[in-house]
Scaffold this active site. Sequence first.
Site, PDB file in Angstrom:
ATOM      1  N   ARG A   1       8.815  -7.515   6.053  1.00  0.00           N
ATOM      2  CA  ARG A   1       8.337  -6.111   5.466  1.00  0.00           C
ATOM      3  C   ARG A   1       9.313  -5.178   5.860  1.00  0.00           C
ATOM      4  O   ARG A   1       9.989  -5.210   6.798  1.00  0.00           O
ATOM      5  CB  ARG A   1       7.013  -5.822   5.905  1.00  0.00           C
ATOM      6  CG  ARG A   1       5.904  -6.914   6.006  1.00  0.00           C
ATOM      7  CD  ARG A   1       4.528  -6.799   6.800  1.00  0.00           C
ATOM      8  NE  ARG A   1       3.467  -7.627   6.473  1.00  0.00           N
ATOM      9  CZ  ARG A   1       3.375  -8.622   7.290  1.00  0.00           C
ATOM     10  NH1 ARG A   1       4.246  -8.882   8.220  1.00  0.00           N
ATOM     11  NH2 ARG A   1       2.316  -9.522   6.876  1.00  0.00           N
TER      12      ARG A   1
ATOM     13  N   LYS B   1       2.831  -6.281  12.335  1.00  0.00           N
ATOM     14  CA  LYS B   1       1.550  -5.558  12.510  1.00  0.00           C
ATOM     15  C   LYS B   1       0.931  -5.878  13.982  1.00  0.00           C
ATOM     16  O   LYS B   1       0.912  -7.048  14.641  1.00  0.00           O
ATOM     17  CB  LYS B   1       0.470  -5.764  11.517  1.00  0.00           C
ATOM     18  CG  LYS B   1       1.143  -5.718  10.240  1.00  0.00           C
ATOM     19  CD  LYS B   1       0.045  -5.875   9.082  1.00  0.00           C
ATOM     20  CE  LYS B   1       0.544  -5.580   7.730  1.00  0.00           C
ATOM     21  NZ  LYS B   1      -0.213  -5.749   6.582  1.00  0.00           N
TER      22      LYS B   1
ATOM     23  N   HIS C   1       8.135  -5.465  -1.262  1.00  0.00           N
ATOM     24  CA  HIS C   1       7.144  -6.445  -1.179  1.00  0.00           C
ATOM     25  C   HIS C   1       7.109  -7.460  -2.493  1.00  0.00           C
ATOM     26  O   HIS C   1       6.702  -8.530  -2.229  1.00  0.00           O
ATOM     27  CB  HIS C   1       5.789  -5.674  -0.894  1.00  0.00           C
ATOM     28  CG  HIS C   1       4.705  -6.367  -0.090  1.00  0.00           C
ATOM     29  ND1 HIS C   1       4.924  -6.310   1.174  1.00  0.00           N
ATOM     30  CD2 HIS C   1       3.902  -7.151  -0.199  1.00  0.00           C
ATOM     31  CE1 HIS C   1       4.029  -6.784   1.760  1.00  0.00           C
ATOM     32  NE2 HIS C   1       3.174  -7.475   0.935  1.00  0.00           N
TER      33      HIS C   1
ATOM     34  N   HIS D   1       1.274 -14.662   8.151  1.00  0.00           N
ATOM     35  CA  HIS D   1      -0.271 -14.313   7.663  1.00  0.00           C
ATOM     36  C   HIS D   1      -1.236 -14.584   8.755  1.00  0.00           C
ATOM     37  O   HIS D   1      -1.033 -15.849   9.274  1.00  0.00           O
ATOM     38  CB  HIS D   1      -0.482 -14.880   6.528  1.00  0.00           C
ATOM     39  CG  HIS D   1      -0.023 -14.409   5.324  1.00  0.00           C
ATOM     40  ND1 HIS D   1       0.175 -15.008   3.943  1.00  0.00           N
ATOM     41  CD2 HIS D   1       0.672 -12.955   4.865  1.00  0.00           C
ATOM     42  CE1 HIS D   1       0.780 -14.125   3.067  1.00  0.00           C
ATOM     43  NE2 HIS D   1       1.142 -12.933   3.449  1.00  0.00           N
TER      44      HIS D   1
ATOM     45  N   TYR E   1      -1.203 -16.920  -3.277  1.00  0.00           N
ATOM     46  CA  TYR E   1      -0.240 -17.582  -3.857  1.00  0.00           C
ATOM     47  C   TYR E   1      -0.327 -18.843  -4.666  1.00  0.00           C
ATOM     48  O   TYR E   1       0.459 -19.072  -5.592  1.00  0.00           O
ATOM     49  CB  TYR E   1       1.019 -17.458  -3.038  1.00  0.00           C
ATOM     50  CG  TYR E   1       1.458 -16.116  -2.354  1.00  0.00           C
ATOM     51  CD1 TYR E   1       2.083 -15.425  -3.073  1.00  0.00           C
ATOM     52  CD2 TYR E   1       1.161 -15.897  -0.966  1.00  0.00           C
ATOM     53  CE1 TYR E   1       2.588 -14.005  -2.824  1.00  0.00           C
ATOM     54  CE2 TYR E   1       1.340 -14.663  -0.545  1.00  0.00           C
ATOM     55  CZ  TYR E   1       2.156 -13.733  -1.379  1.00  0.00           C
ATOM     56  OH  TYR E   1       2.495 -12.483  -0.655  1.00  0.00           O
TER      57      TYR E   1
END
Length: 285
Positions: A137, A161, A229, A255, A264
């Site tokens: 990211r 994150k 992204h 994830h 996906y």
Amino acid sequence: MESERGLSASTMLRYGNTARRFLAEQAVTDGQFTPDSLTGADLNAFLLRECARVSAGSAKGRVAELRSLMRFLHLQGVTPMKLGGAVPPVGGWRFASVPPTMAAGDVQRLLDHTPRHGTVGVRDYAILMLVARLGLRSIEVARLLLDDIDWRCGEIVVRGKGRREDRLPLPADVGEALVTYLTGPRPRLDARHVFLTCKAPHSPIRADLVGDVVERACRRAGTLKVGPHRLRHALAADMLRHGAGLTAIGQVLRHQDLATTALYAKVDFTALRAVAQPWPGTEAA
């Protein structure tokens, strides 16, 4: 938010901006600040205005930010009622659309049309390689430190994150791009961040510069403008086409929830055709 939830400075800034704007618009009566008189109607009025000017994803963010503010005001005794539960959700279904992606050939065109000489070109190429090959990211690229690259083990530490840290294998071509930048045009500073601005005063790059790098690459390659992204989506789709499982893709993209990676599966049209049933009343193609 920082100590209990581990939110980043940029996330806390967004929460603070929403709180200030909401309180200025809805908690001021005749020039007087009256948060104790807030009602559910005030929350709805604010969200309706926000939904009219932002995307569904951003509107969902406003809901989370507003609920957090309402819980805080009640716990602090500012508002007598628990208005957090009065914030309505925003419609926007997680699996309603196919994630936008791009062909592997188009991604390679972006890399091929990025100069590999000069201060800006060498830096931008290394950034693109991290995004295209590892799916980093924008904020993860900006946070990357020199100490995060383990050259002996061929691994890289990604700071994601919620203060999460993951170790990923460092592909040879990505490592070569980083070496070219670090041993060549990178400004000689004591800063431990890998990527620095090219113009003085030199400092660590901001996350939004990664978007500028991808946009410049799109213009040079003559392709439709996309954001960083989109390259992350393209990496997932390419791994899926080459037989990687959703668990492996989720590990590469880091994830936390496998349901996020499951999105996906919708882009693998070839595999979906093999299991699709004919529409009732029609003959199979």
